[in-house]
Motif scaffolding. Structure first.
Motif, short mmCIF file in Angstrom:
data_model
loop_
_atom_site.label_atom_id
_atom_site.label_comp_id
_atom_site.label_asym_id
_atom_site.label_seq_id
_atom_site.Cartn_x
_atom_site.Cartn_y
_atom_site.Cartn_z
N ALA A 17 70.47 6.04 45.53
CA ALA A 17 70.98 6.82 44.52
C ALA A 17 70.22 6.82 43.62
N LEU A 18 68.99 7.83 42.73
CA LEU A 18 68.09 8.38 41.98
C LEU A 18 68.01 8.81 40.87
N LEU A 19 67.93 8.71 39.36
CA LEU A 19 67.89 9.81 38.69
C LEU A 19 66.48 9.63 38.17
N VAL A 20 65.74 10.82 38.28
CA VAL A 20 64.70 10.95 37.52
C VAL A 20 63.96 11.41 36.41
N GLU A 21 63.56 11.41 34.91
CA GLU A 21 63.69 12.50 33.75
C GLU A 21 62.27 12.82 34.16
N SER A 22 61.70 13.67 33.51
CA SER A 22 60.54 14.66 33.07
C SER A 22 60.68 14.95 31.95
N GLY A 23 59.41 15.89 31.64
CA GLY A 23 59.88 16.63 30.12
C GLY A 23 58.82 16.27 29.06
N GLY A 24 59.40 15.17 28.64
CA GLY A 24 59.32 14.41 27.36
C GLY A 24 57.51 14.81 27.50
N GLY A 25 56.96 14.37 26.01
CA GLY A 25 55.59 14.44 25.29
C GLY A 25 55.80 13.93 23.97
N LEU A 26 54.90 14.94 23.58
CA LEU A 26 54.20 15.04 21.70
C LEU A 26 54.55 15.96 21.48
N VAL A 27 55.34 16.45 20.72
CA VAL A 27 55.75 17.50 19.61
C VAL A 27 55.31 17.66 18.43
N GLN A 28 54.95 18.34 17.64
CA GLN A 28 55.19 18.72 16.19
C GLN A 28 56.33 18.82 16.36
N PRO A 29 56.69 18.90 14.97
CA PRO A 29 58.01 18.93 13.91
C PRO A 29 58.45 20.63 14.15
N GLY A 30 59.78 20.71 14.49
CA GLY A 30 59.81 22.94 15.60
C GLY A 30 59.78 23.26 16.21
N GLY A 31 58.46 21.63 16.97
CA GLY A 31 58.44 22.77 18.39
C GLY A 31 59.87 21.82 19.33
N GLY A 85 64.11 6.99 31.90
CA GLY A 85 63.37 7.10 30.93
C GLY A 85 62.73 7.85 30.40
N THR A 86 61.98 8.74 29.17
CA THR A 86 61.25 9.82 29.13
C THR A 86 60.82 9.96 28.17
N GLN A 87 59.49 9.64 27.47
CA GLN A 87 59.70 9.18 25.67
C GLN A 87 59.66 10.69 25.34
N VAL A 88 59.48 10.62 24.17
CA VAL A 88 59.91 12.10 23.27
C VAL A 88 59.40 11.59 21.94
N THR A 89 58.28 12.09 21.50
CA THR A 89 58.23 12.16 20.35
C THR A 89 57.92 13.18 19.06
#
Length: 130
Positions: free
Chosen positions: A2-16, A123-127
């Protein structure tokens, strides 16, 4: 396996906006509750949003209500978190988690996503920053 893989995080500006994906392998999500948690430095882990894949019931914590949307695609065995109007305080590592115990009715009754989950992604980092 059993495995869960997150993706899609990254650096975005406020409002993005960002869309996080949580792809499951080794098991089907149809009977599970799926949750997105986040943890920022110095803060406790927080249940952001959750969905019962059995009935589609969802919950959002107040701070993201109206900005985030959780959804599941059973055919793709994947759960998404669409995040709009992002704020700096949304910055965190976001984790997806799956468990058979929690239910949509529990989410609504408790106004939480529950706490103990059997399966977690890496986990995926959202900044969110200017």
């Amino acid at each position: 396996q059993a495995l869960l893989v997150e993706s899609g995080g990254g650096l975005v500006q406020p409002g993005g906006s960002l869309r996080l994906s949580c792809a499951a392998s080794g098991f089907t999500l149809d009977l599970y509750a799926l949750a997105w948690f986040r943890q920022a430095p110095g803060k406790e882990r927080e249940g952001v949003s959750c969905i019962s894949m059995r009935d589609g019931l969802t919950y959002y914590t107040d701070s993201v209500k109206g900005r985030f949307t959780i959804s599941g695609d059973k055919a793709k065995n994947t759960v998404y978190l669409e995040m709009n109007s992002l704020k700096p305080e949304d910055t965190a590592v976001y984790y997806c988690a799956a468990d058979l115990y929690w239910s949509g009715s529990y989410f609504l009754r408790s106004q939480t996503c529950g706490n103990e989950y059997d399966y977690w992604g890496q986990g995926t980092q959202v900044t969110v920053s200017s």
